[in-house]
Design a protein around this motif. Structure first.
Motif, PDB file in Angstrom:
ATOM      1  N   ARG A 104       0.837  -1.198   0.000  1.00  9.00           N
ATOM      2  CA  ARG A 104       0.000   0.000   0.000  1.00  9.00           C
ATOM      3  C   ARG A 104       0.876   1.254   0.000  1.00  9.00           C
ATOM      4  O   ARG A 104       0.619   2.213  -0.707  1.00  9.00           O
ATOM      5  CB  ARG A 104      -0.921  -0.001   1.224  1.00  9.00           C
ATOM      6  N   ARG A 105       1.934   1.239   0.814  1.00  6.62           N
ATOM      7  CA  ARG A 105       2.839   2.391   0.888  1.00  6.62           C
ATOM      8  C   ARG A 105       3.429   2.687  -0.489  1.00  6.62           C
ATOM      9  O   ARG A 105       3.590   3.825  -0.887  1.00  6.62           O
ATOM     10  CB  ARG A 105       3.958   2.107   1.901  1.00  6.62           C
ATOM     11  N   ASP A 106       3.748   1.602  -1.221  1.00  9.23           N
ATOM     12  CA  ASP A 106       4.359   1.759  -2.536  1.00  9.23           C
ATOM     13  C   ASP A 106       3.311   1.852  -3.655  1.00  9.23           C
ATOM     14  O   ASP A 106       3.648   1.718  -4.825  1.00  9.23           O
ATOM     15  CB  ASP A 106       5.320   0.595  -2.792  1.00  9.23           C
ATOM     16  N   SER A 107       2.045   2.055  -3.278  1.00  8.76           N
ATOM     17  CA  SER A 107       0.932   2.224  -4.234  1.00  8.76           C
ATOM     18  C   SER A 107       0.776   1.031  -5.168  1.00  8.76           C
ATOM     19  O   SER A 107       0.375   1.196  -6.314  1.00  8.76           O
ATOM     20  CB  SER A 107       1.114   3.509  -5.046  1.00  8.76           C
ATOM     21  N   TRP A 108       1.101  -0.168  -4.669  1.00 11.12           N
ATOM     22  CA  TRP A 108       0.935  -1.400  -5.440  1.00 11.12           C
ATOM     23  C   TRP A 108       1.666  -1.333  -6.765  1.00 11.12           C
ATOM     24  O   TRP A 108       1.176  -1.771  -7.801  1.00 11.12           O
ATOM     25  CB  TRP A 108      -0.560  -1.715  -5.634  1.00 11.12           C
ATOM     26  N   ARG A 109       2.840  -0.738  -6.757  1.00 10.94           N
ATOM     27  CA  ARG A 109       3.669  -0.650  -7.954  1.00 10.94           C
ATOM     28  C   ARG A 109       5.077  -1.102  -7.640  1.00 10.94           C
ATOM     29  O   ARG A 109       5.613  -0.783  -6.582  1.00 10.94           O
ATOM     30  CB  ARG A 109       3.746   0.802  -8.448  1.00 10.94           C
ATOM     31  N   CYS A 110       5.679  -1.765  -8.629  1.00 15.56           N
ATOM     32  CA  CYS A 110       7.084  -2.089  -8.513  1.00 15.56           C
ATOM     33  C   CYS A 110       7.862  -0.789  -8.409  1.00 15.56           C
ATOM     34  O   CYS A 110       7.663   0.123  -9.213  1.00 15.56           O
ATOM     35  CB  CYS A 110       7.522  -2.894  -9.738  1.00 15.56           C
ATOM     36  N   GLN A 111       8.741  -0.682  -7.426  1.00  9.59           N
ATOM     37  CA  GLN A 111       9.471   0.564  -7.199  1.00  9.59           C
ATOM     38  C   GLN A 111      10.634   0.740  -8.172  1.00  9.59           C
ATOM     39  O   GLN A 111      11.312   1.768  -8.161  1.00  9.59           O
ATOM     40  CB  GLN A 111       9.961   0.632  -5.750  1.00  9.59           C
ATOM     41  N   LEU A 112      10.847  -0.223  -9.038  1.00 10.02           N
ATOM     42  CA  LEU A 112      11.903  -0.079 -10.041  1.00 10.02           C
ATOM     43  C   LEU A 112      11.335   0.234 -11.422  1.00 10.02           C
ATOM     44  O   LEU A 112      11.812   1.124 -12.105  1.00 10.02           O
ATOM     45  CB  LEU A 112      12.771  -1.352 -10.102  1.00 10.02           C
ATOM     46  N   CYS A 113      10.285  -0.504 -11.832  1.00  4.35           N
ATOM     47  CA  CYS A 113       9.786  -0.309 -13.195  1.00  4.35           C
ATOM     48  C   CYS A 113       8.346   0.184 -13.229  1.00  4.35           C
ATOM     49  O   CYS A 113       7.841   0.533 -14.296  1.00  4.35           O
ATOM     50  CB  CYS A 113       9.943  -1.606 -14.000  1.00  4.35           C
ATOM     51  N   GLY A 114       7.668   0.236 -12.082  1.00  6.33           N
ATOM     52  CA  GLY A 114       6.313   0.756 -12.037  1.00  6.33           C
ATOM     53  C   GLY A 114       5.237  -0.252 -12.412  1.00  6.33           C
ATOM     54  O   GLY A 114       4.069   0.094 -12.494  1.00  6.33           O
ATOM     55  N   SER A 115       5.623  -1.500 -12.624  1.00  4.29           N
ATOM     56  CA  SER A 115       4.645  -2.531 -12.956  1.00  4.29           C
ATOM     57  C   SER A 115       3.675  -2.742 -11.793  1.00  4.29           C
ATOM     58  O   SER A 115       4.044  -2.594 -10.633  1.00  4.29           O
ATOM     59  CB  SER A 115       5.377  -3.839 -13.274  1.00  4.29           C
ATOM     60  N   MET A 116       2.414  -3.064 -12.130  1.00  6.49           N
ATOM     61  CA  MET A 116       1.421  -3.285 -11.084  1.00  6.49           C
ATOM     62  C   MET A 116       1.005  -4.745 -11.006  1.00  6.49           C
ATOM     63  O   MET A 116       0.023  -5.093 -10.361  1.00  6.49           O
ATOM     64  CB  MET A 116       0.207  -2.388 -11.310  1.00  6.49           C
ATOM     65  N   SER A 117       1.750  -5.615 -11.702  1.00  8.10           N
ATOM     66  CA  SER A 117       1.400  -7.033 -11.623  1.00  8.10           C
ATOM     67  C   SER A 117       2.594  -7.851 -11.137  1.00  8.10           C
ATOM     68  O   SER A 117       3.735  -7.413 -11.213  1.00  8.10           O
ATOM     69  CB  SER A 117       0.919  -7.533 -12.989  1.00  8.10           C
ATOM     70  N   ASN A 118       2.305  -9.037 -10.657  1.00 13.23           N
ATOM     71  CA  ASN A 118       3.334  -9.957 -10.120  1.00 13.23           C
ATOM     72  C   ASN A 118       4.188  -9.299  -9.048  1.00 13.23           C
ATOM     73  O   ASN A 118       5.407  -9.404  -9.065  1.00 13.23           O
ATOM     74  CB  ASN A 118       4.233 -10.464 -11.255  1.00 13.23           C
ATOM     75  N   LEU A 119       3.525  -8.624  -8.121  1.00 11.16           N
ATOM     76  CA  LEU A 119       4.276  -7.900  -7.101  1.00 11.16           C
ATOM     77  C   LEU A 119       4.728  -8.805  -5.969  1.00 11.16           C
ATOM     78  O   LEU A 119       4.008  -9.699  -5.537  1.00 11.16           O
ATOM     79  CB  LEU A 119       3.419  -6.757  -6.542  1.00 11.16           C
ATOM     80  N   GLU A 120       5.929  -8.540  -5.507  1.00 11.24           N
ATOM     81  CA  GLU A 120       6.480  -9.236  -4.351  1.00 11.24           C
ATOM     82  C   GLU A 120       7.120  -8.188  -3.447  1.00 11.24           C
ATOM     83  O   GLU A 120       7.383  -7.085  -3.884  1.00 11.24           O
ATOM     84  CB  GLU A 120       7.545 -10.236  -4.799  1.00 11.24           C
ATOM     85  N   VAL A 121       7.367  -8.583  -2.219  1.00 11.43           N
ATOM     86  CA  VAL A 121       8.027  -7.666  -1.289  1.00 11.43           C
ATOM     87  C   VAL A 121       9.434  -8.173  -1.027  1.00 11.43           C
ATOM     88  O   VAL A 121       9.641  -9.330  -0.700  1.00 11.43           O
ATOM     89  CB  VAL A 121       7.223  -7.536   0.018  1.00 11.43           C
ATOM     90  N   HIS A 122      10.379  -7.282  -1.225  1.00 11.16           N
ATOM     91  CA  HIS A 122      11.783  -7.641  -1.049  1.00 11.16           C
ATOM     92  C   HIS A 122      12.317  -7.029   0.238  1.00 11.16           C
ATOM     93  O   HIS A 122      12.033  -5.872   0.544  1.00 11.16           O
ATOM     94  CB  HIS A 122      12.572  -7.117  -2.260  1.00 11.16           C
TER      95      HIS A 122
END
Ligand SMILES: [Zn+2]
Ligand SMILES: [Zn+2]
Length: 78
Positions: free
Chosen positions: A27-45
């Protein structure tokens, strides 16, 4: 030697709070990959900064898609 056998029950509370933490990070990262901005296949590193003793707070975690996530781990090894 910790004496913990394989029959130890899984830490359910731990996985529940981890799930809550994971959602908090997403939620903090707005459900976006913080590198490429993708909104699918998200994981937390887990960034696991040594200076912060790699603690399990959301500050130590970042949202990445699977592609960027595996890339991050690959560059960690390099
Ligand atoms: Zn990505
Ligand atoms: Zn990771």
């Amino acid at each position: 030697m910790r004496g913990v056998g394989p029959k130890t029950a899984p830490l359910r509370l731990d996985s529940i709070s981890y799930e809550a933490l994971r959602r908090q990070v997403l939620r903090r990262d707005s459900w976006r990959c913080q590198l490429c901005g993708s909104m699918s296949n998200l994981e937390v590193h887990h960034k696991q900064f040594r200076s912060h003793s790699g603690d399990d707070s959301e500050l130590n975690m970042i949202t990445l898609c699977t592609a960027c996530h595996s890339q991050t781990h690959r560059s960690d090894l390099a």
